[in-house]
Scaffold this active site. Structure first.
Site, short mmCIF file in Angstrom:
data_model
loop_
_atom_site.label_atom_id
_atom_site.label_comp_id
_atom_site.label_asym_id
_atom_site.label_seq_id
_atom_site.Cartn_x
_atom_site.Cartn_y
_atom_site.Cartn_z
CD GLU A 84 -2.43 -1.97 5.76
OE1 GLU A 84 -2.36 -2.97 6.48
OE2 GLU A 84 -2.07 -0.83 6.14
CD GLU A 85 -1.26 2.17 7.59
OE1 GLU A 85 -1.97 1.79 8.55
OE2 GLU A 85 -0.05 1.90 7.51
CG HIS A 111 1.61 3.58 12.31
ND1 HIS A 111 0.35 3.11 12.58
CD2 HIS A 111 1.90 3.13 11.07
CE1 HIS A 111 -0.11 2.41 11.55
NE2 HIS A 111 0.83 2.41 10.62
CG ASP A 146 3.24 0.64 7.89
OD1 ASP A 146 2.96 -0.15 6.97
OD2 ASP A 146 2.47 0.88 8.83
CD GLU A 156 1.94 -3.83 5.84
OE1 GLU A 156 2.70 -3.02 6.41
OE2 GLU A 156 0.78 -3.53 5.48
CG HIS A 193 -0.25 0.02 2.55
ND1 HIS A 193 0.02 1.19 3.23
CD2 HIS A 193 0.23 -0.98 3.32
CE1 HIS A 193 0.62 0.90 4.37
NE2 HIS A 193 0.76 -0.41 4.46
CG ASP A 248 -3.13 3.56 2.55
OD1 ASP A 248 -2.54 2.57 2.08
OD2 ASP A 248 -3.97 3.48 3.47
#
Length: 397
Positions: free
Chosen positions: A141-142, A368, A107, A170, A74, A76
């Site tokens: 995805e997020e 994150h 990520d 990931e 992903h 995003d």
């Protein structure tokens, strides 16, 4: 157009796209630009559903005669948080002390950047693989994961696409590259229990019916006894209460209702359906225990609402895929990666319905977080691992 062989350059192009869910932010366009010199055909379908934002996705394919390998991921990213707390701007891809900073660095724009670089190096050295390679990249995805991978897979399969194996890029490694390959994931279910009472004055409890007392009884039933002791491949099933609320700002009022939200991460002792049945049974039994209020004869009145869609537990048992990736990691790093099904959920939970899938990517320590970053050396190492895997997997046929 130059070949995208440098993972750091690839990643910088992706980080500079502010693709905070649900915004595409230019990130899918950047992926398309990277893939064009390799001869990929690229499609970018957008999916919709009431109550959720429209999401643009990307499916790219390099076709050949032989097995079909999917790389999934992903573009995003989560919000940056307090931007002033970052030591480097979060969308600058700045390099400091040998590390590249930016939201999505690990990520998981870094995984995409490395896979593209690995494939570019392979093609330059060996020509196209003896088979097909596809990239399945979502922008959801997020977020709620409603208009992303799950619909992209269905869309591609409807066009006749079939895959023999998949890698999700990931960040799977806890401390250093080579620590861990994810070969499965626990399932996940979330719900809300609401207990109905009767609002009243705290000085006159006989005229009211305090729902908090009943909720405490039900919460105890949700958490005790333990669901299981775990299995060979999975941790014990675990339920966590994530919030308790009565929506009552007044200290002298008994609330009319009380709610408790919970999430369960479950192993392969259960299915989503059998676990939901267990929760219903626990609540049904506990609600009739007459602990709600001294002298009360009626059962506790409650409702349960299941949130979103459950994520199902799975474990991949494809020896070729696992052994080839493990061997590639060992050949490059000298490490023998643990095969794990720990952690949260990922889009692998959707892919497992179409082909065997494993996950391997960068070190996830800063994902994150403020100052998310990746060592440039790790980008190079992951590129080498992916390159070795591409070569070995296609050679095994």
């Amino acid at each position: 157009m130059s070949m995208p062989k440098d993972p750091a350059e690839n990643l910088a192009a992706l980080i500079r796209c502010p693709s905070v869910t649900p915004a595409e932010g230019g990130a899918l366009s950047a992926v398309e630009t990277l893939l064009k010199p390799l001869g990929f055909t690229v499609e970018r379908p957008t999916f919709s559903e009431d109550g959720t934002p429209d999401i643009e996705n990307l499916y790219a394919r390099l076709s050949g005669n032989g097995p079909h390998l999917m790389f999934a991921g992903h573009t995003d990213v989560v919000p940056v948080g307090d931007e002033a707390a970052w030591t480097q701007p979060p969308f600058s891809a700045a390099i400091h002390n040998g590390e590249m900073y930016g939201r999505g660095a690990v990520d998981m724009k870094g995984g995409i950047a490395c896979f593209v670089a690995a494939l570019a190096r392979y093609v330059e050295k060996h020509g196209n693989p003896k088979g097909s390679v596809s990239l399945l990249i979502t922008g959801d995805e997020e977020g709620p994961a409603v208009n992303g991978t799950i619909k992209l897979l269905d869309w591609a399969a409807g066009k006749g696409e079939q895959w023999d194996a998949a890698i999700v890029g990931e960040p799977t490694n806890p401390d250093k590259l080579g620590d861990m390959i994810k070969i499965g994931r626990r399932g996940s279910i979330s719900g809300i229990v609401t207990v109905q009472g009767r609002q009243g004055h705290v000085a006159y409890p006989h005229l009211a019916d305090n729902p908090v007392r009943g909720l405490m009884t039900l919460v105890d039933a949700l958490t005790n006894p333990a669901f299981d002791k775990g299995t060979k491949d999975f941790q014990p099933t675990n339920l966590e209460i994530t919030s308790i609320d009565v929506g009552n700002p007044a200290a002298n009022v008994i609330a009319a209702k009380a709610t408790a939200a919970f999430n369960i991460r479950f192993n392969d002792t259960w299915t989503a359906e059998t676990l939901q049945a267990e929760i219903h049974n626990r609540l049904d039994v506990a609600s009739g225990r007459k602990k709600y209020r001294k002298g009360r004869k009626e059962p506790i009145e409650f409702d349960i609402t299941w949130r979103d869609r459950p994520s199902h537990v799975f474990l991949t048992r494809d020896d070729k895929l696992i052994e080839t990736l493990s061997g590639s990691v060992h050949a490059v790093t000298g490490a023998k990666p643990a095969l794990s099904a720990s952690g949260g959920t990922s889009d692998a939970r959707f892919i497992k319905d179409y082909c065997p899938v494993v996950e391997f990517g960068l070190v996830g320590k800063t994902m994150h977080m403020v100052d998310e970053r990746v060592p440039l050396a790790d980008l190079e190492t992951l590129t080498e691992i992916y390159g070795r895997f591409i070569q070995d997997w296609f050679e095994r046929g």
